[in-house]
Scaffold this motif. Sequence first.
Motif, PDB file in Angstrom:
ATOM      1  N   PRO A 113      -7.141 -12.836  31.519  1.00  0.00           N
ATOM      2  CA  PRO A 113      -5.729 -12.502  31.741  1.00  0.00           C
ATOM      3  C   PRO A 113      -5.519 -11.460  32.836  1.00  0.00           C
ATOM      4  O   PRO A 113      -4.648 -11.625  33.692  1.00  0.00           O
ATOM      5  N   LYS A 114      -6.303 -10.392  32.832  1.00  0.00           N
ATOM      6  CA  LYS A 114      -6.132  -9.351  33.839  1.00  0.00           C
ATOM      7  C   LYS A 114      -6.587  -9.826  35.207  1.00  0.00           C
ATOM      8  O   LYS A 114      -5.913  -9.589  36.219  1.00  0.00           O
ATOM      9  N   MET A 115      -7.732 -10.502  35.265  1.00  0.00           N
ATOM     10  CA  MET A 115      -8.256 -10.948  36.556  1.00  0.00           C
ATOM     11  C   MET A 115      -7.369 -12.001  37.212  1.00  0.00           C
ATOM     12  O   MET A 115      -7.309 -12.089  38.436  1.00  0.00           O
ATOM     13  N   MET A 116      -6.684 -12.803  36.382  1.00  0.00           N
ATOM     14  CA  MET A 116      -5.801 -13.840  36.913  1.00  0.00           C
ATOM     15  C   MET A 116      -4.342 -13.402  36.934  1.00  0.00           C
ATOM     16  O   MET A 116      -3.448 -14.207  37.228  1.00  0.00           O
ATOM     17  N   ASN A 117      -4.092 -12.115  36.610  1.00  0.00           N
ATOM     18  CA  ASN A 117      -2.741 -11.547  36.654  1.00  0.00           C
ATOM     19  C   ASN A 117      -1.765 -12.363  35.801  1.00  0.00           C
ATOM     20  O   ASN A 117      -0.681 -12.756  36.249  1.00  0.00           O
ATOM     21  N   LEU A 118      -2.150 -12.581  34.540  1.00  0.00           N
ATOM     22  CA  LEU A 118      -1.334 -13.376  33.622  1.00  0.00           C
ATOM     23  C   LEU A 118      -1.078 -12.588  32.344  1.00  0.00           C
ATOM     24  O   LEU A 118      -1.964 -11.906  31.828  1.00  0.00           O
ATOM     25  N   LYS A 119       0.141 -12.709  31.839  1.00  0.00           N
ATOM     26  CA  LYS A 119       0.523 -12.068  30.582  1.00  0.00           C
ATOM     27  C   LYS A 119       1.432 -13.013  29.805  1.00  0.00           C
ATOM     28  O   LYS A 119       2.028 -13.922  30.362  1.00  0.00           O
ATOM     29  N   GLY A 120       1.555 -12.737  28.508  1.00  0.00           N
ATOM     30  CA  GLY A 120       2.483 -13.489  27.683  1.00  0.00           C
ATOM     31  C   GLY A 120       1.786 -14.471  26.773  1.00  0.00           C
ATOM     32  O   GLY A 120       0.595 -14.773  26.920  1.00  0.00           O
ATOM     33  N   ASN A 121       2.545 -14.961  25.801  1.00  0.00           N
ATOM     34  CA  ASN A 121       2.032 -15.938  24.850  1.00  0.00           C
ATOM     35  C   ASN A 121       2.204 -17.349  25.389  1.00  0.00           C
ATOM     36  O   ASN A 121       3.205 -17.648  26.040  1.00  0.00           O
ATOM     37  N   PRO A 122       1.247 -18.213  25.136  1.00  0.00           N
ATOM     38  CA  PRO A 122       1.394 -19.600  25.581  1.00  0.00           C
ATOM     39  C   PRO A 122       2.501 -20.315  24.808  1.00  0.00           C
ATOM     40  O   PRO A 122       2.695 -20.068  23.612  1.00  0.00           O
ATOM     41  N   GLU A 123       3.214 -21.180  25.495  1.00  0.00           N
ATOM     42  CA  GLU A 123       4.217 -22.002  24.838  1.00  0.00           C
ATOM     43  C   GLU A 123       3.533 -23.130  24.079  1.00  0.00           C
ATOM     44  O   GLU A 123       2.390 -23.485  24.348  1.00  0.00           O
ATOM     45  N   LEU A 124       4.257 -23.692  23.124  1.00  0.00           N
ATOM     46  CA  LEU A 124       3.752 -24.821  22.371  1.00  0.00           C
ATOM     47  C   LEU A 124       4.438 -26.080  22.852  1.00  0.00           C
ATOM     48  O   LEU A 124       5.668 -26.149  22.907  1.00  0.00           O
ATOM     49  N   SER A 125       3.646 -27.060  23.221  1.00  0.00           N
ATOM     50  CA  SER A 125       4.209 -28.341  23.657  1.00  0.00           C
ATOM     51  C   SER A 125       4.265 -29.272  22.463  1.00  0.00           C
ATOM     52  O   SER A 125       3.345 -29.311  21.640  1.00  0.00           O
ATOM     53  N   GLN A 126       5.346 -30.032  22.346  1.00  0.00           N
ATOM     54  CA  GLN A 126       5.490 -30.983  21.261  1.00  0.00           C
ATOM     55  C   GLN A 126       5.172 -32.376  21.777  1.00  0.00           C
ATOM     56  O   GLN A 126       5.769 -32.845  22.742  1.00  0.00           O
ATOM     57  N   THR A 127       4.211 -33.016  21.133  1.00  0.00           N
ATOM     58  CA  THR A 127       3.808 -34.355  21.511  1.00  0.00           C
ATOM     59  C   THR A 127       4.471 -35.359  20.581  1.00  0.00           C
ATOM     60  O   THR A 127       4.449 -35.196  19.362  1.00  0.00           O
ATOM     61  N   PHE A 128       5.079 -36.369  21.151  1.00  0.00           N
ATOM     62  CA  PHE A 128       5.785 -37.350  20.340  1.00  0.00           C
ATOM     63  C   PHE A 128       5.186 -38.732  20.553  1.00  0.00           C
ATOM     64  O   PHE A 128       4.777 -39.086  21.650  1.00  0.00           O
ATOM     65  N   LEU A 129       5.140 -39.502  19.492  1.00  0.00           N
ATOM     66  CA  LEU A 129       4.694 -40.881  19.551  1.00  0.00           C
ATOM     67  C   LEU A 129       5.854 -41.779  19.144  1.00  0.00           C
ATOM     68  O   LEU A 129       6.532 -41.519  18.156  1.00  0.00           O
ATOM     69  N   SER A 130       6.084 -42.842  19.901  1.00  0.00           N
ATOM     70  CA  SER A 130       7.156 -43.778  19.590  1.00  0.00           C
ATOM     71  C   SER A 130       6.594 -44.959  18.816  1.00  0.00           C
ATOM     72  O   SER A 130       5.628 -45.586  19.244  1.00  0.00           O
ATOM     73  N   LEU A 131       7.142 -45.207  17.672  1.00  0.00           N
ATOM     74  CA  LEU A 131       6.673 -46.296  16.823  1.00  0.00           C
ATOM     75  C   LEU A 131       7.875 -47.097  16.349  1.00  0.00           C
ATOM     76  O   LEU A 131       8.671 -46.621  15.536  1.00  0.00           O
ATOM     77  N   PHE A 132       8.023 -48.319  16.911  1.00  0.00           N
ATOM     78  CA  PHE A 132       9.139 -49.199  16.557  1.00  0.00           C
ATOM     79  C   PHE A 132      10.476 -48.473  16.715  1.00  0.00           C
ATOM     80  O   PHE A 132      11.313 -48.448  15.819  1.00  0.00           O
ATOM     81  N   HIS A 133      10.662 -47.869  17.891  1.00  0.00           N
ATOM     82  CA  HIS A 133      11.904 -47.201  18.260  1.00  0.00           C
ATOM     83  C   HIS A 133      12.181 -45.935  17.450  1.00  0.00           C
ATOM     84  O   HIS A 133      13.267 -45.383  17.523  1.00  0.00           O
TER      85      HIS A 133
END
Length: 328
Positions: A113-133
């Motif tokens: 984090p420090k070497m790459m100059n990054l801070k903060g919590n990662p976001e959560l991505s929601q994965t969706f599957l489509s099944l018969f609409h």
Amino acid sequence: MGSWQRWLRFGGVSLRSGGGACVPLGGSHWVCRRQLSGAENETLKQRRTQIMSRGLPKQKPIEGVKQVIVVASGKGGVGKSTTAVNLALGLAANDSSKEIGLLDVDVYGPSIPKMMNLKGNPELSQTFLSLFHSTIETDNLMKPLLNYGIACMSMGFLVEETAPVVWRGLMVMSAIEKLLRQVDWGHLDYLVVDMPPGTGDVQLSVSQNIPISGAVIVSTPQDIALMDAHKGAEMFRKVHVPVLGLVQNMSVFQCPKCKHKTHIFGADGARKLAQILDLDILGDIPLHLNIREASDTGQPIVFSQPESDEAKAYLRIAEEVVRRLPPP
């Protein structure tokens, strides 16, 4: 408890054993045994094999990642994380068509984090599957943080910067599992993994859980560091991970005024170790103030000073690593 914090929970396992008849062995010692027929003995052997296999993780690729490169060292303080960061940037600089990720699995002392100059919590991505609409929501995945074109994930994003991680082994292994399996990397050509120093649980867990294309061992020329680097290389060989070569870090110091060169940590120690292990030297990195300052300010030298001799040394190492990787 935040949504990402709930990911750090873990479960336990239980063991059970059967009994048998006990007979005196002499004195106060007793031994339990039973005469087994040939069929029963074969069944017992098969059962033992099944139980032992349950304890070993099944190696499974990381979703979307073509090749994994681990950067390791036997000892801390030899510049392993600095090498991992600049290797990732070097891979991207040498071939702009490649997508690069950087994973920090040093739970107790994350540096990315420090070497790459990054801070903060990662976001959560929601994965969706489509099944018969109809839409079915599946497990959430952590989204890597991005800087300098490199996707990064680290335990340092999940805890406070100054908070110590006071965990026992099971919690650490659970966190490693989340970092390996529950990150949405998208599509990566190379994932550079910054390993913690040593040859313990984390190194074994990573090596046994995912297929690794190659390992890069970082060491200074100092004899004490080389002893542990030797152990690190042998560990990867025992778990059938190909060692691509050694990086000799802090190889020489050149006085900025008189240009006199001094081998502070010894001369060519890593080269001698490479000969013993029948490995190649991927490159030499000098001991230079610019490398330290660039890392501390979160602007790695390959990005901030790409024309410097120090950056070019990392770029050459990135070329050598790619040249030795097996086909994806």
